[in-house]
Every structure is written in C-alpha cells, then in structure tokens.
Enzyme design. Sequence first.
Site, PDB file in Angstrom:
ATOM      1  N   HIS A  24       0.871  -1.193   0.000  1.00  0.00           N
ATOM      2  CA  HIS A  24       0.000   0.000   0.000  1.00  0.00           C
ATOM      3  C   HIS A  24       0.895   1.226   0.000  1.00  0.00           C
ATOM      4  O   HIS A  24       1.316   1.710   1.041  1.00  0.00           O
ATOM      5  CB  HIS A  24      -0.903  -0.047   1.240  1.00  0.00           C
ATOM      6  N   HIS A  26       1.367   4.844  -2.401  1.00  0.00           N
ATOM      7  CA  HIS A  26       1.014   5.721  -3.523  1.00  0.00           C
ATOM      8  C   HIS A  26       2.287   6.405  -3.988  1.00  0.00           C
ATOM      9  O   HIS A  26       2.919   7.118  -3.196  1.00  0.00           O
ATOM     10  CB  HIS A  26      -0.003   6.767  -3.072  1.00  0.00           C
ATOM     11  N   HIS A 203      -9.567   1.105  -1.072  1.00  0.00           N
ATOM     12  CA  HIS A 203      -9.518   1.732   0.244  1.00  0.00           C
ATOM     13  C   HIS A 203     -10.935   1.681   0.827  1.00  0.00           C
ATOM     14  O   HIS A 203     -11.889   2.097   0.157  1.00  0.00           O
ATOM     15  CB  HIS A 203      -9.108   3.202   0.137  1.00  0.00           C
ATOM     16  N   GLU A 206     -11.345   3.310   6.440  1.00  0.00           N
ATOM     17  CA  GLU A 206     -10.305   4.152   7.041  1.00  0.00           C
ATOM     18  C   GLU A 206     -11.057   5.252   7.787  1.00  0.00           C
ATOM     19  O   GLU A 206     -11.163   5.231   9.000  1.00  0.00           O
ATOM     20  CB  GLU A 206      -9.403   4.729   5.951  1.00  0.00           C
ATOM     21  N   ASP A 284       1.840   3.898   2.923  1.00  0.00           N
ATOM     22  CA  ASP A 284       0.806   4.738   2.305  1.00  0.00           C
ATOM     23  C   ASP A 284       1.390   5.919   1.517  1.00  0.00           C
ATOM     24  O   ASP A 284       1.590   5.800   0.312  1.00  0.00           O
ATOM     25  CB  ASP A 284      -0.185   5.222   3.384  1.00  0.00           C
ATOM     26  N   ASP A 285       1.619   7.044   2.185  1.00  0.00           N
ATOM     27  CA  ASP A 285       2.191   8.248   1.547  1.00  0.00           C
ATOM     28  C   ASP A 285       3.355   8.730   2.417  1.00  0.00           C
ATOM     29  O   ASP A 285       3.241   9.735   3.131  1.00  0.00           O
ATOM     30  CB  ASP A 285       1.124   9.347   1.442  1.00  0.00           C
TER      31      ASP A 285
HETATM   32 ZN   LIG Z   1      -3.713   4.842   0.597  1.00  0.00          ZN
END
Ligand SMILES: [Zn+2]
Length: 347
Positions: A24, A26, A203, A206, A284-285
Amino acid sequence: MENAKSTEVTLSDFIERLPKVELHLHIEGTLEPEMLIALAKRNGVEIPYRSIEAARNAYHFDDLKSFLNVYYLGASVLREDRDYHELTIAYLSRCKAERILHAEIFFDPQTHLANGVALEAVIGGIHAALLDAERDWGISSALILCFERDRDPATAVKLLERACALGNITGIGLDSAELDNPPGKFQTVFAAAKAMGLHRVAHAGEEGPPSYIWQALDMLQVERIDHGVRCLEDPSLVRRLIDDRIPLTVCPFSNIALKVFPQLSKHNLGELLAAGLLATINSDDPAYFGGYLSENMLHTFSNLNLPVRDALLLQRNAVEAAFCSDQRKQELLSALNEYNASHHVLL
Ligand SMILES: [Zn+2]
C-alpha cells in the site's frame, strides 16, 4: 532502564534488516519536499511554497480531505516521463536500503491527466523505473491503477481500457476522499477489471464505516482491503474477512497523521492481529506522513509493545497477500525463513 534501551536497539536492528513486502504505497505520496521544489522549478509549475522548509511545513494535516489538497498540489509538479521515473527510482532506492524485496505501487492517473500529462508518460516513466530496480536490485513489483472515488465513475472504464492497452498494469484500486463516496459507485469498472483478469483492491474502512468494507467485498469483489481498520466495529465483518482470508493493508503513520487514531499507542494493529485477521503493515504516503516502512514498523512496535515475532507474521501475511507468482512468493518466504533462522534467539 538499561534493559529497555537494549531491547529497543535489538528491535530496530531486527526490523531494519528484515526482508519486507510493501502493498500500500502511492507513488505520488513519496514526493519529498526537495523533489517537489526541484520539479516545480524545472517544469515551471507555480506552487505556493518558496522553499523546501515552507513545503515541509505544509505537510501537516487535520484529516483526509486537508491532506488530499496538499497531495494533489504536489502531484501537479509531475509533468514528463522522466519526472515519474525519478520519483519512482527514489522510492525504490529506499526499498533497497530498507530491504523491501517486493513493492506494489499505486498511481492516480486521473490527477495527472487533469494536469495535462499524457497517460503514456505516467505509466512509461513509472514502469521503466520498476524494470530498472528489478534488473539492478532484484526488487520485484506490481503497478496498480487507482480510481479517485470523488471523481465521476462514468469515465473509469474508458480510462482502464486505455491504460491496459499500454500494458504493465497488474490491478486496479480505489482511493481519495472516502466519506460520502461509497465503493458501490464503482461497480461497473471493477466488474470490467475482473473480466480483464486484473487484480482488485479498494480503500475502505479508514474514515468510512464498516458498510463500505462490505460494499468493497460484495459489490467490487476486491481481493484486499486497503486500511480496513474500522472492521473491528462489526463482528460479522471480521468473521467474513477471516473466513475469506482477505488481507488488510494497514498504514499506522497515515492513520495518526489523518487522526483516525489519536496516537500510535491507541492504534488497533495488535487487535487486528489478535483477532486472526490477515493484516499487513505499509507506509501509504511516506513523504507526507513522516516515515517509510521500517519507521512505521519500528514506531508501531515500540508504541504497542508488539512482540518481535509479529514483525515476521506481518511480513508472512504480506507475502500471502501479494500479487506475484507462486515462485516469487516462495523466494520471499525463503528469505523470511532464513532471516528467522539466523535470529531465532530473539524470538
Ligand atoms: Zn492509501
């Protein structure tokens, strides 16, 4: 005190060199302030930050929506295939340093198309970097095209067909602003992806409720849930996720930055594992949320007092959840088993 200190050093050392898989991530979320400023200058893109420091200060958020505003602004400096190549190689060099052996990378083509960038430049630049990293560093990878759920689903199938004609797409995902954008809106494109033999993730759960996870499973027929931390609110959903061995790609730093949990010591990763869910850990980021995979693992384990063996469990789960060949999965499991055998004294 001395004991606590030596345990921490041991955990850090163990996690740093542990073979890892990331599912996961990006690629736009790996844009560090230094590269943001350099690309804005090179491509003549106006951004509201005059310095690296000013950009770094802007990387603070209250929720998913406020993060996405900064994230999409950052993505606007990416214009040419070499920009995508440089961004992706920078992340993959982190993978090399952190011993991430397999990485599955999300990208948001609709953002880049809206900025006037050709789809060929986006996919071509990212994919060339993935090939370089496989050849030079032995890192295997997969590319997952994400649809932004706050955009019109009507154009999604056409975009998917264009992207697939270019090749090198392993699967599709669903990201961006979750609240008020339930997965069911995207049923048509997910059905098309399934018919094309592509993998599917979304997603869900969340910021959104457990019902969004149900929709992702039943209406989109996803194989993995990205985040999914709110599943614990619904025992029958937990049962379904366990029975079908649906992986959750959990991202602790992201959850703290976006205030899904108030602090890392309150995160539910330990509960997810204790419930028998197929949880994995991811960044994630990472440029926006304060750390890459090793840091996510180290700080989460420290704050939750998770046992070292759970680091192995999370990575074994990630291998099971990965979209790679059975042969590659065996190689990844062998690397984990070998590492475990050489560190069994810690466990
Ligand atoms: Zn994400």
